[in-house]
Design a protein around this motif. Structure first.
Motif, short mmCIF file in Angstrom:
data_model
loop_
_atom_site.label_atom_id
_atom_site.label_comp_id
_atom_site.label_asym_id
_atom_site.label_seq_id
_atom_site.Cartn_x
_atom_site.Cartn_y
_atom_site.Cartn_z
N ILE A 1 75.28 -2.61 70.86
CA ILE A 1 76.02 -3.22 69.75
C ILE A 1 75.24 -3.10 68.45
O ILE A 1 75.80 -2.79 67.39
CB ILE A 1 76.31 -4.71 70.07
CG1 ILE A 1 77.29 -4.81 71.24
CG2 ILE A 1 76.87 -5.44 68.84
CD1 ILE A 1 77.52 -6.23 71.73
N GLU A 2 73.94 -3.33 68.52
CA GLU A 2 73.12 -3.28 67.30
C GLU A 2 73.10 -1.88 66.69
O GLU A 2 73.11 -1.74 65.46
CB GLU A 2 71.70 -3.76 67.63
CG GLU A 2 71.65 -5.26 67.93
CD GLU A 2 70.28 -5.73 68.39
OE1 GLU A 2 69.99 -6.93 68.21
OE2 GLU A 2 69.52 -4.90 68.92
N SER B 1 70.50 -6.08 63.72
CA SER B 1 70.25 -6.88 64.92
C SER B 1 71.26 -8.03 64.99
O SER B 1 71.79 -8.48 63.97
CB SER B 1 68.83 -7.46 64.89
OG SER B 1 68.72 -8.43 63.86
N LEU B 2 71.51 -8.49 66.21
CA LEU B 2 72.45 -9.61 66.36
C LEU B 2 71.91 -10.85 65.67
O LEU B 2 72.68 -11.67 65.17
CB LEU B 2 72.69 -9.90 67.85
CG LEU B 2 73.44 -8.84 68.66
CD1 LEU B 2 73.86 -9.40 70.01
CD2 LEU B 2 74.65 -8.32 67.91
N GLU B 3 70.59 -10.98 65.65
CA GLU B 3 70.00 -12.16 65.01
C GLU B 3 70.28 -12.19 63.51
O GLU B 3 70.20 -13.25 62.89
CB GLU B 3 68.48 -12.18 65.25
CG GLU B 3 68.08 -12.47 66.68
CD GLU B 3 68.20 -11.26 67.60
OE1 GLU B 3 68.08 -11.44 68.82
OE2 GLU B 3 68.43 -10.13 67.09
N LYS C 1 73.22 -5.47 74.22
CA LYS C 1 72.83 -5.94 72.88
C LYS C 1 72.37 -4.76 72.02
O LYS C 1 72.78 -4.63 70.86
CB LYS C 1 71.71 -6.97 73.01
CG LYS C 1 71.16 -7.51 71.69
CD LYS C 1 70.15 -8.62 71.97
CE LYS C 1 69.57 -9.20 70.68
NZ LYS C 1 68.61 -8.30 70.03
N LEU D 1 81.83 -10.87 68.06
CA LEU D 1 81.24 -9.55 68.29
C LEU D 1 82.32 -8.48 68.39
O LEU D 1 82.19 -7.39 67.82
CB LEU D 1 80.42 -9.57 69.58
CG LEU D 1 79.16 -10.44 69.57
CD1 LEU D 1 78.51 -10.45 70.95
CD2 LEU D 1 78.16 -9.94 68.53
N ARG E 1 83.72 -7.59 64.94
CA ARG E 1 82.80 -6.76 64.16
C ARG E 1 82.77 -5.32 64.69
O ARG E 1 82.71 -4.37 63.92
CB ARG E 1 81.40 -7.37 64.19
CG ARG E 1 81.28 -8.64 63.34
CD ARG E 1 79.89 -9.25 63.47
NE ARG E 1 79.74 -10.42 62.61
CZ ARG E 1 79.31 -10.39 61.36
NH1 ARG E 1 78.96 -9.22 60.82
NH2 ARG E 1 79.19 -11.49 60.65
N ILE F 1 73.21 -10.97 61.98
CA ILE F 1 74.61 -10.77 61.57
C ILE F 1 75.39 -12.07 61.38
O ILE F 1 76.60 -12.04 61.21
CB ILE F 1 75.36 -9.86 62.55
CG1 ILE F 1 75.51 -10.54 63.92
CG2 ILE F 1 74.68 -8.52 62.68
CD1 ILE F 1 76.38 -9.74 64.86
N LEU G 1 75.69 -15.09 63.38
CA LEU G 1 76.38 -15.81 64.45
C LEU G 1 76.07 -17.30 64.42
O LEU G 1 76.61 -18.05 65.22
CB LEU G 1 75.96 -15.24 65.82
CG LEU G 1 76.42 -13.82 66.14
CD1 LEU G 1 75.87 -13.39 67.50
CD2 LEU G 1 77.93 -13.72 66.13
N LEU H 1 74.22 -15.15 75.85
CA LEU H 1 73.76 -15.64 74.54
C LEU H 1 74.05 -17.12 74.33
O LEU H 1 73.66 -17.70 73.31
CB LEU H 1 74.41 -14.84 73.41
CG LEU H 1 73.96 -13.39 73.25
CD1 LEU H 1 74.83 -12.68 72.22
CD2 LEU H 1 72.49 -13.32 72.85
N VAL I 1 81.80 -16.48 70.52
CA VAL I 1 80.78 -15.45 70.28
C VAL I 1 81.34 -14.08 70.61
O VAL I 1 81.16 -13.11 69.85
CB VAL I 1 79.52 -15.75 71.12
CG1 VAL I 1 78.54 -14.58 71.05
CG2 VAL I 1 78.84 -17.02 70.62
#
Length: 380
Positions: free
Chosen positions: A361-362, A368-370, A358, A241, A244, A372, A374, A317, A237
């Motif tokens: 990063i977003e 959102s991380l949700e 978080k 991240l 990216r 992208i 993962l 996470l 993970v």
């Protein structure tokens, strides 16, 4: 002692023994990386750097993995069909296949692959001065590779008693000479995971352990399969991240992130395991700093997150080895300590720090991380 004509490297051969089982290493040590190449390749390069051109490598166990590594190295490959009977059979295989023109041979074990380029010429010089068995010595201790006169080939091939090559050469100790060299590598082998890590440290340029070194460190610490699985999931993970963010203009060290992710829970189960893990990793100070901060962190005000912030968030996470959301990840601890205000406050601080990272990063990624993707890391 009989008179000898001066010899040059052209009349000398290097024999590398690489046929063993690697029992104590628990993995094929000849393929583990050193200086960016497999150990067996490094052994060849060590002899070539010393000026040897005729190099013969004896393989046996898992030879199918070693032969492709050797095919383009200008070496002669010899297969010992009797490697299960012990290392001396590999030595005999190598010696039996020497050219009639060979006046002497170096004997190097593949698990002693880091030899200074200056060591080989020093041994050759002593050999030219009518020495028949020449041992390199570092601070008074003999190491590898010895240089042995071809006149002892019949003795080696006919030997059937206990003790192998050491016993053979002990019979001719009066003809041996020790040559002091400034080369600690002649004493460093890689029989065990601890040995391998010492050798990596000896030749390492940077302070970031390779994946193989990380695995050895986990072996030595007896880390459980469950913790290993979690750690590898965190590393996956975190690297995703980090990659990216680098694509968005960041300059994160992905090798550092990967190593810290794999090793962050190396002391899991011990009191204050983050600090204890950092202490175990003192030789890798950058990794140690990240490991020390993976439970409690001060989030920086910088636009781009640091490597330690990436690991901190990735760890939060991942529950066991499953990707999860932050609220779900912390819900158990918040429920468990709902009646203990002091501990509950610490849990909330950790959750808040994870959310801050978080959000940082977003903003950089613009999503959102949700969203992208993962999900492909779930269950690693």
């Amino acid at each position: 002692m009989k008179d000898k004509m001066p010899e040059s490297a052209a009349s000398l051969t290097g024999i590398i023994i690489a046929a063993g089982f690697s029992f104590r290493m628990k993995t094929l040590k000849q393929v583990l990386p050193l200086n960016g190449v497999p150990a067996i390749v490094q052994a060849v390069k060590s002899l070539q750097a010393g000026g040897l051109h005729d190099i013969r490598v004896v393989v046996g166990y898992k030879s199918e993995q070693l032969i492709p590594l050797l095919q383009n190295l200008d070496v002669t490959m010899l297969i010992n069909e009797h490697y299960t009977e012990g290392m001396f059979t590999s030595i005999q295989t190598g010696v039996a296949n020497l050219s009639p023109q060979t006046k002497g041979f170096f004997l190097l074990l593949a698990d002693t692959p880091i030899i200074s380029a200056e060591t080989i010429p020093s041994l050759i010089h002593a050999f030219q001065n009518q020495s028949e068995i020449v041992y390199p010595c570092y601070q008074g201790e003999r190491g590898h590779p010895p240089l042995i006169s071809a006149r002892y080939i019949p003795d080696i091939l006919s030997w059937q008693e206990e003790g192998g090559l050491r016993a053979v050469l002990n019979r001719f100790e009066d003809y041996a000479v020790d040559v002091p060299v400034n080369d600690r590598g002649i004493l460093l082998d890689m029989d065990t995971p601890s040995d391998y890590l010492k050798l990596c440290k000896y030749c390492r340029v940077d302070q970031i352990p390779s994946v193989e070194e990380c695995e050895m460190l986990l072996d030595i610490a007896n880390v459980s399969p469950e913790v290993r699985n979690h750690s590898h999931a965190v590393a996956s993970v975190a690297c995703e991240l980090g990659g990216r963010l680098n694509a968005a203009g960041g300059r994160l060290n992905l090798s550092l992130i990967q190593a810290a992710g794999i090793l962050h829970d190396i002391a899991k189960g011990e009191p204050n395991h983050a600090q204890r893990g950092a202490e175990r990793l003192a030789d890798y100070h950058e990794v140690a700093e990240i490991v020390a901060a993976h439970m409690n962190i001060e989030v920086s005000s910088a636009e781009f997150p640091t490597e330690r912030e990436i690991i901190y968030l990735a760890d939060k996470l991942v529950k066991k080895n499953q990707l999860t959301g932050l609220q779900l990840r912390f819900s158990f601890a918040l429920e468990k300590y709902k009646d203990d205000p002091q501990i509950k406050q610490k849990v909330l601080e950790r959750l808040n720090n994870a959310q801050l990272i978080k959000e940082k990063i977003e903003v950089l990624l613009g999503m959102s991380l949700e969203s992208i993707g993962l999900e492909h890391l779930r269950g690693k």
